[in-house]
Design a protein around this motif. Sequence first.
Motif, mmCIF file in Angstrom:
data_model
loop_
_atom_site.group_PDB
_atom_site.id
_atom_site.type_symbol
_atom_site.label_atom_id
_atom_site.label_comp_id
_atom_site.label_asym_id
_atom_site.label_seq_id
_atom_site.Cartn_x
_atom_site.Cartn_y
_atom_site.Cartn_z
ATOM 1 N N GLU A 152 5.791 10.428 5.797
ATOM 2 C CA GLU A 152 6.330 9.319 6.594
ATOM 3 C C GLU A 152 6.008 7.971 5.953
ATOM 4 O O GLU A 152 6.815 7.053 5.986
ATOM 5 N N ILE A 153 4.835 7.858 5.357
ATOM 6 C CA ILE A 153 4.474 6.602 4.684
ATOM 7 C C ILE A 153 5.453 6.362 3.517
ATOM 8 O O ILE A 153 5.937 5.257 3.312
ATOM 9 N N ALA A 154 5.769 7.452 2.811
ATOM 10 C CA ALA A 154 6.710 7.332 1.688
ATOM 11 C C ALA A 154 8.084 6.875 2.182
ATOM 12 O O ALA A 154 8.767 6.103 1.520
ATOM 13 N N LYS A 155 8.455 7.359 3.356
ATOM 14 C CA LYS A 155 9.793 7.032 3.875
ATOM 15 C C LYS A 155 9.847 5.664 4.531
ATOM 16 O O LYS A 155 10.910 5.210 4.938
ATOM 17 N N HIS A 156 8.687 5.020 4.692
ATOM 18 C CA HIS A 156 8.660 3.693 5.327
ATOM 19 C C HIS A 156 8.054 2.645 4.396
ATOM 20 O O HIS A 156 6.932 2.193 4.634
ATOM 21 N N ILE A 216 0.804 -0.753 3.499
ATOM 22 C CA ILE A 216 0.178 0.509 3.102
ATOM 23 C C ILE A 216 1.165 1.263 2.218
ATOM 24 O O ILE A 216 2.330 1.434 2.584
ATOM 25 N N ARG A 217 0.704 1.685 1.045
ATOM 26 C CA ARG A 217 1.614 2.445 0.185
ATOM 27 C C ARG A 217 0.894 3.610 -0.488
ATOM 28 O O ARG A 217 -0.333 3.631 -0.568
ATOM 29 N N LEU A 240 3.916 11.027 -6.543
ATOM 30 C CA LEU A 240 3.643 11.589 -5.221
ATOM 31 C C LEU A 240 4.581 10.945 -4.194
ATOM 32 O O LEU A 240 5.117 11.618 -3.308
ATOM 33 N N ASP A 241 4.812 9.659 -4.361
ATOM 34 C CA ASP A 241 5.717 8.926 -3.476
ATOM 35 C C ASP A 241 7.128 9.523 -3.573
ATOM 36 O O ASP A 241 7.785 9.775 -2.561
ATOM 37 N N TYR A 242 7.572 9.791 -4.792
ATOM 38 C CA TYR A 242 8.897 10.360 -5.043
ATOM 39 C C TYR A 242 9.055 11.698 -4.308
ATOM 40 O O TYR A 242 10.021 11.928 -3.602
ATOM 41 N N TRP A 243 8.059 12.568 -4.486
ATOM 42 C CA TRP A 243 8.169 13.892 -3.868
ATOM 43 C C TRP A 243 7.960 13.846 -2.359
ATOM 44 O O TRP A 243 8.508 14.665 -1.625
ATOM 45 N N SER A 244 7.165 12.882 -1.899
ATOM 46 C CA SER A 244 6.926 12.788 -0.450
ATOM 47 C C SER A 244 8.192 12.329 0.275
ATOM 48 O O SER A 244 8.384 12.619 1.445
ATOM 49 N N LYS A 245 9.040 11.623 -0.444
ATOM 50 C CA LYS A 245 10.270 11.132 0.187
ATOM 51 C C LYS A 245 11.242 12.271 0.381
ATOM 52 O O LYS A 245 12.151 12.211 1.163
#
Length: 371
Positions: A312-316, A359-360, A366-371
């Motif tokens: 959710e952090i990745a998507k926001h 917050i990122r 990791l951000d790429y895959w979390s999205k």
Amino acid sequence: MVEKKLFNRGIASGEAFCNRTEELERLVKNIDKLTHSLLVSPRRYGKTSLALRAIARSGLPYAHIDLFMKCDATSVVAEFFQGMGSLTSKIIKPNELALRKLESLLKNLSVSLSLGEFGFEFNLTPKNIDSQKNIKSLLISIDEILLKNKKQAIIFIDEIQAIIGTEIGDEVESALRFVAQKTNNIIFIFSGSSRHLLGKIFDDRSRPLYKLCHKMAIHRISVDHYKTFINKFAKIVWKQPISDSVLDEIFSCTQLHTYYINILCGYLFELDNLPTEGDVITCWKRVCSEEQSSVAKEIEFLTLKQKQLLNEIAKHPGLKEPTAKSFVKNVNLTPKGVSGAIDVLLKHDLIEKLETGVIRIVDPVLDYWSK
Ligand SMILES: Nc1ncnc2c1ncn2[C@@H]1O[C@H](COP(=O)(O)OP(=O)(O)OP(=O)(O)O)[C@@H](O)[C@H]1O
Ligand SMILES: [Mg+2]
């Protein structure tokens, strides 16, 4: 021709080193003023490259003690003895006469000569089992050698947080404090990547290394510096600069993370033609696939809910209030649960809170895959 080691995965040196002007200046000043420094940043931001560059600039002899993955007393002690042996060889020319002088100076250590990669080298070994663990007497010995030879040296201890949890962690900490406080000849540079563990060593009043160092947070390199840096080489390779929109795509994929800029640009600079935005996206996808398993390992230990929160952090992007109703409803947690999970993610440096309050996720893959 551009430098072969440009945009590589290891230490950035020579022409491959981008900017860090202010940090370098600060570190060199600290060395001049005998101020010990502590470099802190998440993994792969460029601490080791920066420290080694500042050390080279100072021209002083140095030891690089890398404690990465050294999780038992024996390997920590071995690393210190090996490092101090090689430092001694840089302070005094290793020969028979120097060996005899050292033997009479260093009562607690055995000194011998061996033929190493660059000629003769001193080997330091503890004289008895007790002093095996005695890093303090080893460091005092180095201080004595320096004093006697009217020289100064740098001891760079990389990934210092690794000593926490080893049986001799406390002993190493207090030895370092003892020597760091009294020496006029040794400058310590510490570096580490776990902010949480480093806080335990350096910010806890009850611990020996409290307030001993100038703490320097190492951040990402700025867009402007990278633009000039990358285009300097683009003009050599393709005879023209990369356009702003393509550069922006590089920065947006990698979020200016030093290591990933290098991997991505490494691939882009293999292309025959000036890269397009499409090339950047293709190469970035390749980087993300290649790095997928290593980032997966870093989050293995998280609970399902903590992983969901990460997604959710990745998507926001731009998230500031993770406990606000509008955000909490996305994750199957109470506001208190979210705040606890955020603490866990922060503690493990998986996410960070920027000065802006945003917050990122630290790692862009990791951000790429979390999205
Ligand atoms: N100033 C710089 N300019 C260009 N690239 C850099 C710079 N500093 C570091 N890098 C690159 O960033 C990556 C990480 O560098 P380095 O190993 O120095 O970082 P670190 O913070 O010590 O990492 P680790 O946490 O793995 O110890 C490497 O690919 C390196 O080449
Ligand atoms: Mg390092």
